[in-house]
Each structure stands twice: as structure tokens, then as C-alpha cells.
Scaffold this motif. Structure first.
Motif, mmCIF file in Angstrom:
data_model
loop_
_atom_site.group_PDB
_atom_site.id
_atom_site.type_symbol
_atom_site.label_atom_id
_atom_site.label_comp_id
_atom_site.label_asym_id
_atom_site.label_seq_id
_atom_site.Cartn_x
_atom_site.Cartn_y
_atom_site.Cartn_z
ATOM 1 N N ALA A 99 46.130 38.802 25.294
ATOM 2 C CA ALA A 99 46.567 38.015 26.453
ATOM 3 C C ALA A 99 47.323 38.901 27.448
ATOM 4 O O ALA A 99 47.208 38.739 28.670
ATOM 5 C CB ALA A 99 47.454 36.854 26.001
ATOM 6 N N VAL A 100 48.093 39.858 26.923
ATOM 7 C CA VAL A 100 48.790 40.808 27.796
ATOM 8 C C VAL A 100 47.776 41.720 28.494
ATOM 9 O O VAL A 100 47.936 42.057 29.671
ATOM 10 C CB VAL A 100 49.822 41.636 26.996
ATOM 11 N N TYR A 101 46.731 42.120 27.786
ATOM 12 C CA TYR A 101 45.656 42.894 28.418
ATOM 13 C C TYR A 101 45.086 42.110 29.604
ATOM 14 O O TYR A 101 44.825 42.662 30.680
ATOM 15 C CB TYR A 101 44.497 43.153 27.444
ATOM 16 N N GLU A 102 44.862 40.823 29.366
ATOM 17 C CA GLU A 102 44.337 39.972 30.439
ATOM 18 C C GLU A 102 45.294 39.960 31.631
ATOM 19 O O GLU A 102 44.873 40.018 32.785
ATOM 20 C CB GLU A 102 44.141 38.541 29.918
ATOM 21 N N LYS A 130 47.358 42.289 32.429
ATOM 22 C CA LYS A 130 47.250 43.603 33.064
ATOM 23 C C LYS A 130 46.024 43.664 33.963
ATOM 24 O O LYS A 130 46.090 44.142 35.107
ATOM 25 C CB LYS A 130 47.178 44.700 31.997
ATOM 26 N N ASN A 131 44.922 43.155 33.467
ATOM 27 C CA ASN A 131 43.699 43.178 34.277
ATOM 28 C C ASN A 131 43.832 42.308 35.521
ATOM 29 O O ASN A 131 43.269 42.620 36.572
ATOM 30 C CB ASN A 131 42.501 42.723 33.443
ATOM 31 N N ARG A 132 44.591 41.222 35.428
ATOM 32 C CA ARG A 132 44.841 40.409 36.618
ATOM 33 C C ARG A 132 45.613 41.216 37.653
ATOM 34 O O ARG A 132 45.371 41.111 38.854
ATOM 35 C CB ARG A 132 45.625 39.143 36.233
ATOM 36 N N SER A 133 46.561 42.036 37.181
ATOM 37 C CA SER A 133 47.324 42.862 38.126
ATOM 38 C C SER A 133 46.437 43.932 38.757
ATOM 39 O O SER A 133 46.652 44.326 39.906
ATOM 40 C CB SER A 133 48.530 43.508 37.423
ATOM 41 N N LEU A 134 45.420 44.397 37.995
ATOM 42 C CA LEU A 134 44.495 45.383 38.556
ATOM 43 C C LEU A 134 43.642 44.777 39.660
ATOM 44 O O LEU A 134 43.128 45.487 40.527
ATOM 45 C CB LEU A 134 43.594 45.946 37.451
ATOM 46 N N ASP A 135 43.502 43.442 39.636
ATOM 47 C CA ASP A 135 42.756 42.746 40.686
ATOM 48 C C ASP A 135 43.637 42.393 41.877
ATOM 49 O O ASP A 135 43.152 41.857 42.865
ATOM 50 C CB ASP A 135 42.155 41.441 40.147
ATOM 51 N N SER A 136 44.924 42.650 41.778
ATOM 52 C CA SER A 136 45.858 42.252 42.824
ATOM 53 C C SER A 136 46.232 43.438 43.705
ATOM 54 O O SER A 136 46.914 44.358 43.262
ATOM 55 C CB SER A 136 47.135 41.662 42.187
ATOM 56 N N ASP A 137 45.786 43.402 44.960
ATOM 57 C CA ASP A 137 46.179 44.467 45.891
ATOM 58 C C ASP A 137 47.691 44.476 46.095
ATOM 59 O O ASP A 137 48.306 45.523 46.256
ATOM 60 C CB ASP A 137 45.478 44.267 47.238
ATOM 61 N N GLY A 138 48.299 43.275 46.083
ATOM 62 C CA GLY A 138 49.747 43.189 46.250
ATOM 63 C C GLY A 138 50.492 43.914 45.146
ATOM 64 O O GLY A 138 51.497 44.589 45.407
ATOM 65 N N SER A 139 50.004 43.796 43.900
ATOM 66 C CA SER A 139 50.635 44.498 42.779
ATOM 67 C C SER A 139 50.521 46.007 42.950
ATOM 68 O O SER A 139 51.469 46.753 42.676
ATOM 69 C CB SER A 139 49.985 44.085 41.457
ATOM 70 N N LYS A 140 49.356 46.461 43.415
ATOM 71 C CA LYS A 140 49.157 47.900 43.617
ATOM 72 C C LYS A 140 50.111 48.429 44.687
ATOM 73 O O LYS A 140 50.674 49.526 44.541
ATOM 74 C CB LYS A 140 47.714 48.180 44.016
ATOM 75 N N VAL A 141 50.274 47.664 45.763
ATOM 76 C CA VAL A 141 51.190 48.084 46.840
ATOM 77 C C VAL A 141 52.617 48.168 46.321
ATOM 78 O O VAL A 141 53.328 49.145 46.552
ATOM 79 C CB VAL A 141 51.103 47.097 48.025
ATOM 80 N N VAL A 188 38.145 42.724 38.645
ATOM 81 C CA VAL A 188 38.005 43.032 37.222
ATOM 82 C C VAL A 188 37.762 41.759 36.425
ATOM 83 O O VAL A 188 36.991 41.732 35.480
ATOM 84 C CB VAL A 188 39.275 43.752 36.712
ATOM 85 N N GLN A 189 38.433 40.682 36.842
ATOM 86 C CA GLN A 189 38.334 39.418 36.132
ATOM 87 C C GLN A 189 37.167 38.575 36.635
ATOM 88 O O GLN A 189 36.508 38.903 37.630
ATOM 89 C CB GLN A 189 39.635 38.637 36.314
ATOM 90 N N ALA A 231 41.463 34.525 27.288
ATOM 91 C CA ALA A 231 41.980 34.372 28.649
ATOM 92 C C ALA A 231 43.493 34.421 28.637
ATOM 93 O O ALA A 231 44.138 34.060 27.640
ATOM 94 C CB ALA A 231 41.522 33.042 29.253
ATOM 95 N N TYR A 232 44.053 34.849 29.753
ATOM 96 C CA TYR A 232 45.506 34.754 29.941
ATOM 97 C C TYR A 232 45.865 33.357 30.442
ATOM 98 O O TYR A 232 46.841 32.760 30.024
ATOM 99 C CB TYR A 232 45.977 35.806 30.939
#
Length: 975
Positions: free
Chosen positions: A214-217, A219-230, A778-779, A825-826
Motif C-alpha cells: 500500500a505504501v508502494y502504491e 509512492k507511485n501516486r506521488s510519482l504521478d504528481s507534478d506538484g510532489s515533484k516540484v 504510473v497509476q 490499491a492504496y
């Protein structure tokens, strides 16, 4: 004589200064054998206890609702994660829901040896690099985990909290805090404390590999978030030495792939000690009684020295650092200036600087850039942590603007700040609005607990928080200018978020996981003990629309009134029966108004005038109603209403403002097409209503381009001619409201007739169909939609129970199966949605957000639940209890009473619907649920709304679900 007067004046000044200094002081008192500290003139009446083992307990009693917001807070987060195990604090947070040796286990003696094997296997896995060997070890982990799960009971924590009527059960981790949150009925406090005392005594890391998934999920949600990357890039550039920038809260992919249960326990033993923890409670309780209960519940915890985080101070930034991020979301600019930590004397000024730059109404960015439509949006705020802070600025370009131009505009306002180019009375206006905000903050028990918890984990002195407004008022314009010149130079980091293909290629691949046992129908002895603890539930309080709402007439308009007996805040609304379903140009007119002035005042001057008196106004248009909202301090009611009425009566068209608004809308339309959440919302509306639906019921680009200032101003000036309801919540009588409004708010002798509302009928699902829009991610996000039948008030009870049982929370069948057992799923849910009007239909909306490589498994799992619903009597009991306890402790107050009444009217109801639900909830049995499920969901066709990357989820996989229809963005959005 003169000398004597001077001495008296001097003495008086000294006296006033002494009072100001002394009105907020720490004092000490005792009650029930416990000594506590408090701050004088604290509106939250907070008591601060330190128990013998070092545990901090903060109690803020308030009788308004028979509930308590409870936090157990740990002063540890990602800052103190080991560099070799980033993300550790966060996944420890997840594991604190798994139980101890007393709950969450069917047979601890048999379970423990299996968990020990899993511990050893993870240590071996952590140290192994060879891919084939790692797969072999993971296969053993999966196998032993399956054996261990036979002796475990999943979700016992969630079930206990549900059974006592808790709401909002969750937790969160940040840089310097890990916080466990529950909102419980006051009558269940003994049960809550018994569970918490046990929870932190000896947590067991069971059902670990599915939770880690669930934590992996996540993490993958954050990889889909441009805001998180910024955000992560900004922090990594600002903090080259400190863990704020060198490791993220969720951790690296590499560390998440190589967890160590040994390190997790070490972290727990180091930081989850009483002298590093706080229990914060706000709500309906007697603090003298509660402190003894908290002491007893946590008495098993022992004081222990906490490792101190040390770091190398950051090197000053000598010149701007510019970084670029690409991704599918709309472009924007983020700028960060590094500031001192939250103990520094300049932090108070930093807060004020953020408000001067933007406060939503009269800040430099608000007036000079947004109000003048030079930018689509712009904001500034301070983000203050213990060791460092950040002045955080974000802005988005309008049509045709480059990010470099945006940066120049934003930095230009920083220059204005440094030069003192802002109104001298702006500081006073900000302080008045903060005072109003503090009133709101102390009103609600949840807000009180949140403020106290944040101060605790941030290691702030509560005296300074109570004195905050008083201390702010001492800051001068010269202080602001000096601060800006000291901290805001060429020492910033700018992140240019550009639209394009993401450079992110790393993701966590799906491991092979065999579903684990959840033993959902069973209970541990500890859970039974907690359930049998005595408690006296609150009696429910139902609304009586005839008594709880006062009514009067203002000409032909009805006034709906509820008194504010708590403070001097008022909220006034004019609710016009005119919405976007009547006129697509009305929402545009409502937007246009914020950029207009009169022959006497500009739009900027009107914003300043409202902000100066700590009031605000807003005009918004929904599907059926346009609502004018005016709020603030009652002493300024007349000024605020007059300001608004003068604007409406004397508003002047501004072609330049309309041109700017059209450009803003064009840019917003372009941006929203890049937002996966908006795309899923559009697909959902398409699934419910068909090709022409409420989501794409908007002006076309050509219609928007042809709109004139004259027709929008005409709509603004004619708004008051339509049928309307006046809603007031505030401290004066209904007669006073009537008298105050009759001279300024003119009601016509006859209301104008709006154009007929456009009707959207829900579609019948006759076959399985997939509505798909391609998006780089990713998701994969999937919703199941099925329309069923018209609203029936007699089904309110079964629907409430069904949602709790099936898919409305962490203890539900959907969550337990898809996340807890199968780790697919997360985020997942399945809820039967009630319509807002009596002639509309219910619809089922289920959801799974999973890794793309789990798409087939995740959709299969949800379809299985929609086809065959597990029979779990224990869960049904919990679902009924949750409905009953929610109603027992819900207090609908303030103007929420009026909106509850209006919502009931829409459904054709004349009394509070909760009463019938409460009286009938215990009659719902498992056969009722089974019949309901089979009638509406089992074996029925669905429309699937899917947002995913076609590269990662092939069309052939979607075709297994139904006929696939690929929806273009233009078809989806209507422009």
C-alpha cells in the motif's frame, strides 16, 4: 503643573505596557491531584500537563458538541529517518494500525514464530542484491506471511474505533511529526484511551508485506504528481545538508524496496517514548477527570532519552538556482526563499510578509497581479519548521505568458515589498482579519485540537500562540521592509514546471503477493473487552425546522435566520433561484464582477475596503442557484452590506477586464485538460448522463469569445430581480436584520422569471461499457458507475448501513479485501450515492486507484465484490453501530441548520431525515443487505470510467470489461 502631568502620563504608559505584557502569562494550577500550566486569556482554555513519565497531555474542554477530537502526536518524522532507511517513519505509521499481541491476533503463541521468520527473511532480503535470489526470498516472505495471516485479524483497530462511534480515524507523517487522529464521542473516551494505551505498548508488525505494498502504491501516486515533484525538488535545492531536502517523507524507491523490520522497531523504541509524545484532546469533557484517565492509560510507557537530530548548517545561497520539471500537468512557477527556523525572532515578521504578499483580497500579488489579470493565479505563504523555514511562492501564467515572464512579475512584487510600496494601513487590516480567523479557530473543537497539536509537534511556546495577534500588532512597516531586504534577495530557488512528457521513469513494480487471510468475522478477546466497557451514549438531537429556524419577510423574499450565540461573527447570503442550468452566461457574470468597480471605486479599492473592515464578499453560480455571501464582524455589517450593494447598483463595465477574464478562462480551460482529476470527473459525468452532461454544459469557445461586457453587467444588475431567499446567521435579532436590510437591499414587487432550467436525465446502463481517456501516469484510476432508481426516503436507512458495510471506510468489505488482503490499491471505495433532488436517481460509484500493472487484478477484485458480497455479521453490527453513534453525537448548528433544511426541501422532506434512520437502523439485517446488493449491483452492467496511460494499460485489457469508447478531451470538456 506640566511636569506633574508628564509624570502621570509616563506612569500611565508604563501601566498600559505592563498590562499588554502581562495579559498573556504562564500560570500554574492544580486539580484532582494533578498540576497543570495554562496561559492567561487563552480563548481555548488549554491545560498543559506533564506526567511523571514525561508524557505531555493537552486538554481544551468545550461543550458545544458531545464529541472529542483526539490526537496522539509523536515529535518524529522523516527528518529523523535513518539515511539508510528513508520513509521509515511513514511506514511505521501505517503499521501502528495492525495491533499488538493482545489485539489483531487470534493466537499470539502461534503467530509470533511466523512473524520472527518474516523478520529474518526481510533482513536477508535487505542485504541481497542478486535479482533472482531476491525473488526467491520474497517468495518465502509471501509464503510465510500467508501462514502468519491465519493467526491474525486485520483491521481490528478500525473496527474498535467504528464500534465506539469514531470518525476520521487516520494518521499522517511529515518532516517532524507523526500524528494519529480520531474523533470520538465523549461517552466513548474510556474505550478510546484503553485502545490507545494498548496500541503504543507493544505494536506488532503483522500483515507487513501487503501494507508495504500500500505504501508502494502511495509512492507511485506521488510519482504521478507534478506538484510532489516540484515540492521535493524545491526542498532538495534549498537544503543540501538538512534532511528536509535530502530525504522525503515517503522515502526513495530503493529504500522502500528494501525494508528492515529491525530498523522499524529501533525507530519506534527511539522516538515513541512518552517524553517525546503528546496526547491532545479537545471537546466535551471534564479535564480534572480526564487527566487521571490518560495517566492510567499510558502509565506503562517509560521515560527514555531521545536521540537529538544534528545537522550541518546550510550554506547561504549566493545566486538564483533555477530548475525545470516536466510533466503532464499545467505549467506553473514555484519560488522558495530559505528562512530561519520557528524559534527565530524574525519568524513573526515572516508570517506577516506572507500575508502582505497575498491574503486572497488585498495583498501585493492579489491586487497588482491577479486582480489586474496579469497572472492566472499567485500566492505566497510561509512554511516554517523547527530548524528552517521557507517563503513559498507559487504562480501560474495567463494565456500566452512564459514562465520567465511570470517569474519577473512575482519578483517585481518582492521588490515592491523591499521598497515599502504597500499601503501603510495594510498591516492593521491583516491583523483585523487574523483576529477574525482566531475567532473561527476557537469555535470548533477540531480546530482547537489541531492548533494545539501543531504547536506541540513544532515545539512552540503556547503563550506566544495566544499572544500572536498582540505581538503581530507591534510590527511596523519599517520592520517588514528591513526583513524583506535581509532575507529576500538573489538567494532563491525557482522551479519552472513545464508541460511535457515526464522524465520520471522509475516506478515500483508489482511483486507477486498471495492474498492474506483477514479473518474479518472473528474478534480477539481484547476487542470484546473494549466493546463491553460501560458507556452512556449521548441522546440524539434532531432538528425541528419549525423551531430551530426563524422566518420573516423582506418584501417578497423569505428570511431564514439562526442566531449566533457564541461570538460576533455574521454570515449573510442572498440565494437567487438562477443558475448555470438557466443561463450559461450567469457563471461568467459572477466571475466578471470581482474585476469590476464603480464610478467612485476601482475593483482594487473595493477589495481593500472589504479587507480593511475584516469582511469579505463572494458571488458564485452553481447549477440551480447563484449565491452572494457576505461575512465578517457584526460591528461592520452595515459597511459591508453597503459596499456590496453599492457595487451591484453602480457597477461599471470594463472591456479590458473582460478581455483579461476571457484570456484567464482560456488558460484555465487549457490547464484543466491536463488535470487527471478533472478528466476522471468528466468521465464520471459522461457515465452518469451520457455524451451531453452537466460537466460539459459550458459555453463553447466561440460563444465565450462573443460575450460582451454589456450583457454581463446587465446580468449583474438584474440579479436582484430574481426569486431569492435571504439567509442570516449572526448575533443580532431577526427583526434587526430585517430593519438593516430593508433600506439597502431592495426587493422587487414582482420577481423576474428565469429561463427554464436545462434538464439532464441519467442514462440507463444496459451493457458493460468503458469510457477511457489516455493520460501519462504510473497509476490507473477506475470508477464503476451504475444509475439505479429515483430517490426514496424509505431507503435512507438501508443505504446508510450498506455504505458503511460495503465500501465507505477502512473497516468496509471493499477496503479490507482490495487493500488489506490483496494489496491491490492504496485508495479504494464503493458508495451508493444519494441524489440531491427527489426526481433524480441514485447511482453506484466504486473506485480503485492502482498501479497500472495491477489493473487487471484490481478491476477483477472489485467486480467480484459487486457480484458477490461477503456475509460478515460482525461487520454488519459495526455498520449499524456507526450509523447510530454518528447520529447520537452529530450536532447540526449555526447556519448549517438552514442548509440542512433547504437540502431536505429539495428531497421533498419536511422533517430531519435522521430521526427515521435512527429509529430503524437496528432493524436492518444481513438478508436486507444481501437483497439490496443483489437488486441493485450483482450481475448488473456498469460503465467504467478509466484514466490511465495506454502504454501501460493496453486497450485489450480494458476490452475484457466491456466495449471501449475512447473519449477525447474536447468531447469530455465541451471546448
Amino acid at each position: 503643573m506640566f511636569k506633574k502631568f508628564t509624570l502621570v502620563l509616563a506612569a500611565l504608559l508604563i501601566s498600559v505596557q505592563a498590562f499588554a505584557q502581562n495579559q498573556f502569562q504562564w500560570k500554574e494550577a492544580s486539580g484532582n491531584g494533578y498540576t497543570y500550566k495554562y496561559v492567561t486569556n487563552d480563548p481555548m482554555n488549554a491545560r498543559f500537563y506533564t506526567l511523571k513519565n514525561g508524557l505531555t497531555v493537552i486538554l481544551s474542554p468545550t461543550k458545544k458538541d458531545p464529541r472529542i477530537q483526539a490526537y496522539v502526536a509523536v515529535k518524529a518524522g522523516s527528518k529523523t529517518d535513518p539515511r539508510t532507511n528513508t520513509g521509515l517513519a511513514h511506514y511505521l505509521e501505517h503499521m501502528l494500525f495492525k495491533g499488538t499481541d493482545k489485539y489483531g491476533s487470534l493466537d499470539w503463541a502461534k503467530e509470533k514464530p511466523q512473524l520472527d521468520k518474516i523478520d529474518a527473511l526481510y533482513e536477508q532480503y535487505n542485504k541481497t542484491k542478486d535479482a533472482d535470489q531476491r525473488k526467491a526470498i520474497y517468495k518465502k516472505i509471501d509464503s510465510v506471511s500467508g501462514v502468519a495471516s491465519k493467526f491474525a485479524i486485520a483491521n481490528e483497530y478500525d473496527k474498535m474505533m467504528t464500534s465506539m462511534g469514531a470518525q476520521g480515524t487516520n494518521a499522517f507523517t511529515s518532516f517532524e511529526q507523526t500524528v494519529y487522529t480520531d474523533d470520538v464521542p465523549s461517552s466513548s473516551l474510556d474505550k478510546y484511551l484503553a485502545v490507545q494505551g494498548e496500541r503504543f505498548r507493544n505494536p506488532v508488525l503483522r500483515i507487513f508485506h501487503t501494507e508495504l505494498e500500500a505504501v508502494y502504491e502511495e509512492k507511485n501516486r506521488s510519482l504521478d504528481s507534478d506538484g510532489s515533484k516540484v515540492f521535493e525538488t524545491l526542498f532538495s535545492e534549498l537544503f543540501k545538508n538538512h534532511n528536509y531536502g535530502q530525504q522525503t517523507t515517503i522515502g526513495t524507491v530503493e529504500d522502500l524496496k528494501n525494508p528492515s523490520l529491525v530498523e522499524i522497531r529501533k525507530y519506534f523504541n527511539n522516538y515513541y517514548v512518552p517524553n517525546n509524545m503528546g496526547v491532545i484532546l479537545s471537546g466535551d469533557f471534564n479535564p480534572d477527570e480526564v487527566i487521571a484517565k490518560v495517566d492510567k492509560a499510558f502509565s506503562n510507557m517509560k521515560f527514555k532519552e531521545v536521540p537529538k537530530y544534528t545537522f550541518i548548517p546550510e550554506t547561504p545561497i549566493a545566486k538564483p538556482i533555477i530548475k525545470e520539471i516536466t510533466g503532464p500537468d499545467a505549467e506553473n512557477l514555484t519560488i522558495g526563499f530559505r528562512l530561519p527556523g520557528n524559534k527565530d525572532k524574525d519568524v513573526l515578521i515572516a508570517d506577516l510578509v506572507g500575508q502582505i504578499l497575498t491574503n486572497g483580497k488585498a495583498g501585493l500579488l492579489d491586487l497588482n497581479l491577479v486582480k489586474k489579470q496579469k497572472l492566472l493565479r499567485a500566492s505566497a505563504s510561509t512554511f516554517t519548521l523547527i530548524d528552517y523555514g521557507i517563503l513559498y511562492l507559487n504562480a501560474a501564467p495567463t494565456n500566452g505568458q512564459s514562465l520567465e515572464e511570470v517569474k519577473t512579475l512575482v519578483l517585481g512584487e518582492i521588490d515592491n515589498l523591499k521598497k515599502g510600496n504597500f499601503d501603510d494601513d495594510l498591516i492593521t487590516s491583516i491583523i483585523n482579519n487574523i483576529k477574525k480567523g482566531k475567532i473561527y479557530e476557537s469555535e470548533k473543537y477540531g480546530d482547537r485540537a489541531g492548533a494545539l497539536m501543531d504547536a506541540f509537534t513544532s515545539e512552540l511556546n503556547w503563550r506566544d500562540q495566544v499572544a500572536y495577534v498582540n505581538d503581530l500588532s507591534k510590527i511596523t512597516k519599517a520592520d517588514i521592509v528591513s526583513f524583506a531586504n535581509k532575507y529576500l534577495g538573489e538567494n532563491y530557488v525557482a522551479i519552472l514546471k513545464r508541460k511535457g512528457e515526464s522524465t520520471q521513469t522509475v516506478k515500483i513494480e508489482k511483486p507477486q503477493i498471495t492474498p492474506v487471510e483477514t479473518n474479518a468475522a472473528l474478534q480477539s478477546d481484547f476487542v470484546k473487552m473494549v466493546a463491553n466497557m460501560p458507556n452512556s451514549p449521548s441522546a440524539p438531537v434532531f432538528l425541528d425546522y419549525n423551531k430551530d429556524i426563524q422566518k420573516a419577510k423582506l418584501g417578497k423574499a423569505e428570511i431564514l435566520y439562526v442566531p449566533n450565540k457564541d461570538n460576533q461573527i455574521f454570515r449573510l447570503k442572498y440565494r437567487y433561484k438562477l443558475g448555470s442550468l438557466n443561463d450559461l452566461k450567469q457563471p461568467l457574470a459572477s466571475q466578471y464582477l470581482q474585476f469590476l468597480g464603480t464610478d467612485k471605486m476601482s475593483a482594487e479599492e473595493i477589495s481593500k475596503a472589504f479587507y480593511k473592515i475584516a469582511c469579505s464578499f463572494d458571488v458564485s453560480t452553481g447549477e440551480e442557484y447563484t449565491t452572494v455571501s457576505i461575512e465578517g464582524l457584526q460591528e461592520n455589517f452595515d459597511k459591508a452590506v453597503k459596499l456590496y450593494e453599492d457595487l451591484i447598483q453602480n457597477v461599471k463595465a470594463d472591456d479590458a477586464a473582460l478581455k483579461g477574464l476571457k484570456e484567464r478562462i482560456a488558460k484555465s480551460r487549457k490547464d484543466v485538460k491536463a488535470n487527471k482529476g478533472a478528466i476522471l470527473q468528466g468521465l464520471t459525468s459522461y457515465a452518469i448522463y451520457g455524451k451531453n452532461n452537466k460537466f460539459n454544459n459550458v459555453l463553447s469557445d466561440s460563444d465565450l469569445a462573443s460575450v460582451t461586457s454589456a450583457e454581463l453587467v446587465n446580468r449583474i444588475k438584474n440579479l436582484n430581480n430574481y426569486e431569492q431567499t435571504v439567509i442570516y446567521y449572526g448575533p443580532v435579532s431577526i427583526k434587526d436584520v430585517e430593519n438593516k436590510l430593508k433600506n439597502v437591499h431592495q426587493i422587487p414587487a414582482k420577481f423576474a422569471v428565469a429561463a427554464p432550467a436545462k434538464v439532464f436525465n441519467q442514462t440507463a446502463q444496459t451493457k458493460n461499457q468503458v469510457l477511457f481517456t489516455d493520460y501519462e501516469m504510473v497509476q490507473a484510476e477506475t470508477r464503476w458507475i451504475r444509475n439505479t432508481e429515483n430517490y426514496d426516503p424509505n431507503k435512507n436507512t438501508i443505504i446508510k448501513v450498506f455504505n458503511n458495510y460495503f465500501g465507505g471506510g477502512m473497516g468496509s468489505i471493499v477496503f479490507q479485501t482490495i487493500r488489506e488482503s490483496k494489496a491491490l490499491a492504496y485508495s479504494t471505495y464503493g458508495v451508493y450515492m444519494q441524489p440531491q433532488k427527489k426526481d433524480q436517481e441514485y447511482y453506484m460509484m466504486s473506485y480503485v486507484g492502482s498501479q497500472a500493472d495491477k489493473f487487471n487484478d484490481a478491476t477483477t477484485a472489485m467486480n467480484e465484490l459487486l457480484t458477490t458480497m461477503p456475509n460478515l455479521p460482525v461487520n454488519l453490527d459495526l455498520a449499524r453501530i456507526q450509523v447510530r453513534k454518528d447520529i447520537q453525537t452529530e450536532r447540526i448548528t449555526e447556519d448549517k441548520i438552514i442548509f440542512n433544511y433547504l437540502a431536505a426541501q429539495q428531497l421533498g422532506l419536511t422533517e430531519d431525515p435522521r430521526k427515521k434512520i435512527y429509529d430503524s437502523v437496528d432493524k436492518i439485517n444481513m438478508q436486507d443487505l444481501k437483497n439490496f446488493h443483489e437488486t441493485h449491483f450483482s450481475g448488473k452492467p456498469y460503465t467504467y470510467a478509466i484514466v490511465a496511460s495506454e502504454k501501460k494499460v493496453p486497450l485489450k485489457d480494458m476490452e475484457k470489461l466491456g466495449e471501449v469508447k475512447k473519449i477525447s478531451l474536447e468531447e469530455l470538456f465541451g471546448y
